[in-house]
Design a protein around this motif. Structure first.
Motif, mmCIF file in Angstrom:
data_model
loop_
_atom_site.group_PDB
_atom_site.id
_atom_site.type_symbol
_atom_site.label_atom_id
_atom_site.label_comp_id
_atom_site.label_asym_id
_atom_site.label_seq_id
_atom_site.Cartn_x
_atom_site.Cartn_y
_atom_site.Cartn_z
ATOM 1 N N VAL A 108 44.579 -28.529 -56.271
ATOM 2 C CA VAL A 108 45.901 -29.138 -56.389
ATOM 3 C C VAL A 108 46.556 -28.757 -57.712
ATOM 4 O O VAL A 108 47.738 -28.407 -57.773
ATOM 5 C CB VAL A 108 45.798 -30.676 -56.261
ATOM 6 N N VAL B 117 50.025 -26.775 -58.036
ATOM 7 C CA VAL B 117 51.172 -27.364 -58.733
ATOM 8 C C VAL B 117 51.698 -26.416 -59.794
ATOM 9 O O VAL B 117 52.898 -26.156 -59.899
ATOM 10 C CB VAL B 117 50.800 -28.728 -59.371
ATOM 11 N N ALA C 171 53.415 -23.547 -58.270
ATOM 12 C CA ALA C 171 54.731 -23.920 -57.748
ATOM 13 C C ALA C 171 55.749 -24.068 -58.865
ATOM 14 O O ALA C 171 56.898 -23.653 -58.744
ATOM 15 C CB ALA C 171 54.616 -25.231 -56.965
ATOM 16 N N VAL D 198 51.373 -35.745 -56.947
ATOM 17 C CA VAL D 198 50.921 -35.221 -55.660
ATOM 18 C C VAL D 198 50.317 -36.365 -54.865
ATOM 19 O O VAL D 198 49.471 -37.110 -55.378
ATOM 20 C CB VAL D 198 49.870 -34.101 -55.847
ATOM 21 N N LEU E 24 53.078 -29.209 -50.687
ATOM 22 C CA LEU E 24 52.392 -28.547 -51.789
ATOM 23 C C LEU E 24 52.004 -27.124 -51.408
ATOM 24 O O LEU E 24 52.241 -26.182 -52.161
ATOM 25 C CB LEU E 24 51.138 -29.351 -52.176
ATOM 26 N N PHE F 284 49.033 -32.394 -48.313
ATOM 27 C CA PHE F 284 49.558 -32.839 -49.598
ATOM 28 C C PHE F 284 51.061 -32.586 -49.736
ATOM 29 O O PHE F 284 51.603 -31.614 -49.207
ATOM 30 C CB PHE F 284 48.827 -32.129 -50.742
ATOM 31 N N VAL G 33 54.046 -32.610 -52.942
ATOM 32 C CA VAL G 33 54.284 -32.667 -54.381
ATOM 33 C C VAL G 33 55.692 -33.185 -54.642
ATOM 34 O O VAL G 33 56.643 -32.850 -53.925
ATOM 35 C CB VAL G 33 54.079 -31.276 -55.043
#
Length: 391
Positions: free
Chosen positions: A7, A11, A14, A59, A126, A133, A135
């Motif tokens: 994750v 993140v 992203a 998240v 995500l 997930f 985000v």
């Protein structure tokens, strides 16, 4: 790699467009071959990026569990007590169902100080390949909202303030046309038209000055300015106004202090302070001007024995068009811009303007500008001692 690590990596990728993923991958390869003995691990870097990001990041999964969030997410109200905000969770649910990004506002109630009052949130999947997930990115739009509110207030205020003298002149012109056979009436209304025209002209002039001070135009090159000259010019400008109001203005002895600044702007600022003191003082009362040195700044204080300013109004007197006594200010032709100009003149000279006031007792406005230290005067103490000896 654990879920949390995955994750974190997703993140950061992203947020930074995937560049970090590639870079961290190469770093991991170098570390695997023993070519890099850096202390930071890949997870350390990921954690630092997310934790110190200027935006809120959180998240969540389909079970409403907050998998990851940073301190900024709590500051912006996106996460409270390790739970996602209700409106944000509703948006996250929609994203989990539709796999399409959602935008929403997380506006909070008006707050004291600099706490965020307008938060914009973007919610998106995500990972395209993993539907578990979502985000959420939270952005603090408070400053933009405050500036927009200030702009709207300014437009509303200036529209009203300009409309008042223009409307008055229209009515007075109509009265003049109806009184062409009466010289005394024509003279009376003509003087009123002139008064309103002067008021309108002063307002436009001060608006232009305020626009320059707020950064629309660069200030002129600063020079060494004699404070006593500034005081003398401001007194000369306000002498007639004081005489008409039966106000006595007294000053202390010349100080010899100097500052680095723009003489015209400093004279304008001090003139505005003196005129403000005259406007809000009863006939026959005194106004005093004093010069001193405070912590490396020249302090020019203007004190009146007027009506004073209530505590709740003291922070607002430097706002454009704010008036403590609207009826009195309009009667004296005030524009409501004088103290706002003083505030910006002080700021542009790396100084400040302070206020002490008590209703029924009077007010003291103090303009503080950094002192100019000439050659041979190494510190404030030497300068102050030299002035004291000279006096």
């Amino acid at each position: 790699m654990s879920v949390t690590q995955a994750v974190l990596l997703a993140v950061v990728a992203a947020v930074l467009g995937g560049v970090v993923t590639v870079a961290l991958g190469k770093m991991a390869q170098r570390r695997a071959h023993g070519a890099d003995e850096a202390d930071l691990t890949m997870i350390d870097v990921l954690d630092r990026v997310v934790r110190e990001a200027p935006i809120g990041i959180a998240v969540v999964d389909k079970f409403h569990d907050v998998i990851l969030f940073n301190p900024r997410a709590e500051e912006l109200g996106l996460v409270r007590h390790r739970l996602i905000e209700d409106r944000a969770w509703a948006a996250a649910t929609r994203v989990l169902e539709t796999r399409k990004p959602v935008e929403l506002d997380l506006c909070t109630k008006p707050s004291l100080g600099r706490e965020p009052v307008a938060v914009r949130c973007t919610v998106r999947p995500l990972l395209d390949r993993d539907p578990r997930f979502v985000v959420l990115y939270a952005f603090d739009d408070s400053e933009h909202v405050r500036m927009e509110a200030t702009r709207r207030d300014f437009v509303a205020n200036i529209s009203h303030e300009l409309k008042t003298p223009v409307g008055a002149m229209a009515l007075l012109a109509e009265a003049l046309l109806e009184s062409v056979d009466d010289p005394d009436t024509v003279r009376h209304f003509g003087e009123r038209v002139q008064h309103e025209a002067n008021r309108l002209g002063n307002m436009v002039t001060e608006l232009i000055a305020l626009s320059k001070l707020q950064g629309a135009e660069k200030l002129p090159d600063l020079e060494v300015v004699d404070v006593d000259t500034v005081v003398a010019e401001a007194l000369d400008r306000t002498r007639l106004t004081a005489e008409n109001a039966s106000i006595t203005i007294s000053t202390d002895r010349p100080s010899g202090y100097e500052v680095c600044g723009d003489r015209t702007l400093l004279v304008t600022a001090l003139t505005n302070l003196i005129e403000n003191a005259i406007a809000y003082s009863p006939s026959g009362s005194p106004v005093t001007i004093s010069r001193s040195l405070r912590d490396g700044k020249v302090a020019i204080a203007v004190t009146d024995r007027g009506i004073g300013i209530a505590k709740e109004d003291q922070e607002r007197v430097f706002e454009r068009f704010f008036r403590v006594d609207k009826a009195r200010s309009r009667a004296t032709g005030g524009t409501g811009l004088g103290l706002a100009i003083v505030k910006h003149v002080a700021a542009n000279h790396h100084g400040e303007i302070t206020l002490w006031s008590k209703p029924g007792t009077g007010s003291t406005f103090t303009l503080l500008i950094p002192v100019h230290v000439g050659e041979g005067e190494d510190d404030e103490t030497d300068l102050h001692a030299e002035k004291a000896v000279g006096s």
